[in-house]
Design an enzyme around this catalytic site. Structure first.
Site, short mmCIF file in Angstrom:
data_model
loop_
_atom_site.label_atom_id
_atom_site.label_comp_id
_atom_site.label_asym_id
_atom_site.label_seq_id
_atom_site.Cartn_x
_atom_site.Cartn_y
_atom_site.Cartn_z
N LYS A 1 18.01 40.00 -3.78
CA LYS A 1 18.23 41.53 -4.36
C LYS A 1 17.78 41.83 -6.38
O LYS A 1 16.93 42.32 -6.30
CB LYS A 1 18.76 42.34 -3.89
CG LYS A 1 18.21 43.24 -3.20
CD LYS A 1 19.51 44.06 -2.74
CE LYS A 1 18.54 43.88 -0.71
NZ LYS A 1 19.89 44.05 0.10
N ASN B 1 23.00 58.78 6.27
CA ASN B 1 24.62 57.65 6.62
C ASN B 1 25.65 57.68 6.28
O ASN B 1 26.41 58.24 5.84
CB ASN B 1 23.79 56.23 6.06
CG ASN B 1 23.40 56.75 4.30
OD1 ASN B 1 24.79 56.65 3.83
ND2 ASN B 1 22.23 56.57 3.66
N LYS C 1 12.72 74.56 13.27
CA LYS C 1 13.06 73.51 14.14
C LYS C 1 12.52 73.18 15.22
O LYS C 1 11.72 73.80 15.69
CB LYS C 1 14.65 74.79 14.50
CG LYS C 1 15.38 73.74 15.26
CD LYS C 1 16.35 74.64 15.42
CE LYS C 1 17.50 73.82 16.91
NZ LYS C 1 18.11 74.70 17.53
N PHE D 1 24.10 47.70 -5.99
CA PHE D 1 25.31 47.00 -4.49
C PHE D 1 23.94 46.50 -3.66
O PHE D 1 23.18 47.08 -3.76
CB PHE D 1 25.71 48.00 -4.88
CG PHE D 1 27.07 48.32 -5.07
CD1 PHE D 1 26.30 48.49 -6.95
CD2 PHE D 1 27.90 48.70 -4.68
CE1 PHE D 1 27.87 49.03 -7.79
CE2 PHE D 1 29.44 48.78 -5.80
CZ PHE D 1 28.77 48.83 -6.85
O1 C5P Z 1 17.25 47.15 -0.95
P1 C5P Z 1 18.70 47.91 -0.92
O2 C5P Z 1 18.23 48.84 -0.21
O3 C5P Z 1 19.66 46.45 -0.09
O4 C5P Z 1 19.57 47.80 -2.08
C1 C5P Z 1 20.77 47.93 -2.09
C2 C5P Z 1 20.08 48.64 -4.03
O5 C5P Z 1 19.12 49.16 -4.00
C3 C5P Z 1 21.45 49.32 -4.13
O6 C5P Z 1 22.01 49.01 -5.14
C4 C5P Z 1 21.30 51.06 -4.40
O7 C5P Z 1 21.16 52.38 -4.78
C5 C5P Z 1 19.65 50.98 -4.99
N1 C5P Z 1 19.08 51.61 -3.87
C6 C5P Z 1 18.16 52.81 -4.80
N2 C5P Z 1 16.65 52.95 -3.69
C7 C5P Z 1 16.35 52.95 -2.73
C8 C5P Z 1 17.86 51.57 -1.70
C9 C5P Z 1 18.21 51.52 -2.68
O8 C5P Z 1 18.00 52.60 -5.89
N3 C5P Z 1 15.60 53.42 -2.22
#
Ligand code: C5P
Length: 404
Positions: free
Chosen positions: A344, A215, A294, A330
């Site tokens: 969340k 991303n 690949k 976050f």
């Molecule tokens: O569920 P979402 O991805 O929107 O949540 C965001 C938060 O969860 C951020 O703090 C991100 O760093 C953390 N996160 C994580 N592991 C994941 C997905 C998100 O620690 N697999």
């Protein structure tokens, strides 16, 4: 106070409103300049009843700005330029009237207008009679400003000009200078001895030896947090996905690529972790199987299906660990930010969540600036749009207030 030029190169806009403590502003300006700061003065009409613009011009070395509608003043440095110029806007003394106008968002004269126009942090040093300070209106106004991320410095307690004894005195110039120094030099050891782990950047989920899913996260917010936390005295471990950023000084950086690697490094870090900040944009899914060679384009295959499986939720696992640190997550949302952030916070068992609306131009992914809304179970604080380092400092201040 020792003069060590702790404010060299810092631009401070001192906004003076009409309280008796305005007489201390000449001293305050001199002390700020002693530390190397450049100081420009903006005065309200009432402030000029307490100290003359001539005095303030002499001590600051710049013409005093006091008029929103004066064409000649505006052509040199108007409210927008002054707002842009400042690294910090310090309102001292801030009267009850000024505080009320700031809370309401008035742009009725130069000082309030530039407070609306600036993206620099604003510090308010209240100064008024104790009953005025304690009145429900002023208390509510101050708490709304604090929720917006305005720094509230003081007031002090003691004898007042009116004869009362209580809270409402403007902090002394030396105390204010200390606050300004601490603001710009957060190495005042707020997190001395505290271990902070920060995840940052994107993850890369390999499909084959040359391709991956990822991303647009630049890692800038997480790296700004690492830099500021280290300056505030913390021992910082920065677990970073692939980004193009230098490691902040004295930060222990662990480079990873995939979510599984970030998960393992995060759990490892819990042996020495008091605060965990998950700033990384972790891929929710990864390829079930990574091709060992690949993946070739094949003539007869038009549709290619790659099975994805869910990655572990790192912060949720950290927050449910037996050795649970204080957890900050976050939330990057494009809509209904408040609702998703609150959800969340609960679902992942976090102490704080910082929500940014990535749909708004000029903030979030890949931008130099950010604005956040920070939620705890029972509080909401807005950090307004500013450079990511300024935002990081303010978020760490909020973390400090909640971390026991
Ligand atoms: O569920 P979402 O991805 O929107 O949540 C965001 C938060 O969860 C951020 O703090 C991100 O760093 C953390 N996160 C994580 N592991 C994941 C997905 C998100 O620690 N697999």
């Amino acid at each position: 106070m020792t003069v060590n030029h702790a404010l060299t190169g810092k631009k401070i806009l001192l906004g003076i409103s009409g309280g008796i403590a305005a007489y201390k502003c000449a001293e305050l300006t001199r002390r700020l300049k002693d530390q190397g700061a450049e100081v420009r003065i903006v005065m309200t009409a009432a402030a000029k009843e307490f100290i003359t613009p001539l005095t303030m011009q002499a001590v600051s070395g710049h013409e005093v700005a006091d008029n929103l509608l004066d064409p000649s003043a505006q052509s040199s440095m108007g409210h927008i330029e002054l707002g842009k110029w400042a690294d910090l806007v310090l309102l001292a003394p801030a009267t009850a009237h000024l505080i009320a106008r700031l809370r309401a968002g008035f742009g009725d004269e130069l000082l309030t207008t530039l407070c609306l126009a600036t993206t620099a942090p604003i510090a308010v040093s209240p100064a008024m009679n104790m009953e005025m300070y304690l009145s429900p209106a002023t208390q509510e106004n101050i708490s709304v400003l604090a929720q917006r991320g305005t720094l509230i410095w003081g007031p002090g307690k003691g004898p007042q000009a009116c004869g009362d004894i209580g809270p409402g005195r403007m902090l002394e110039p030396d105390d204010l200078v200390q606050r300004v120094i601490a603001f710009f030099n957060p190495e005042k050891a707020i997190f001395e001895g505290i271990n902070i782990t920060i995840t940052a950047g994107p993850t890369q989920e390999a499909l084959d030896p040359v391709r991956y899913i990822s991303n647009h996260s630049s890692g800038k917010m997480g790296f700004s947090l690492a830099e500021m936390a280290q300056k505030m005295g913390a021992n910082v471990t920065l677990i970073s996905g692939p980004v193009n950023l230098p490691t902040p000084t004295n930060v222990n950086r662990i480079n990873i690529k995939s979510a599984l690697q970030m998960h393992a490094a995060s759990i490892d870090s819990l042996a020495h972790c008091d605060i965990f900040i998950a700033c990384a944009a972790v891929a929710d899914y990864r390829a079930e199987d990574i091709a060992s060679h690949k993946i070739k384009k094949q003539k007869e295959i038009d549709d290619l299906t790659i099975k994805l499986v869910k990655n572990p939720d790192i912060i949720a696992d950290v927050a449910s660990h037996a050795n649970r640190p204080f957890c900050v997550g976050f939330a990057a949302e494009t809509q209904d930010v408040e609702h998703y952030a609150a959800d969340k916070l609960k679902r992942k068992n976090l102490d704080l969540i910082a929500a940014n609306n990535v749909a708004m131009a000029g903030q979030g992914f890949n931008s130099e600036q950010n604005a956040l809304t920070v939620f705890s179970a029972n509080q909401r604080v807005d950090i307004s749009l500013a450079d990511k380092k300024v935002v990081a400092f303010q978020l760490l201040e909020i973390i400090r207030q909640h971390y026991k």
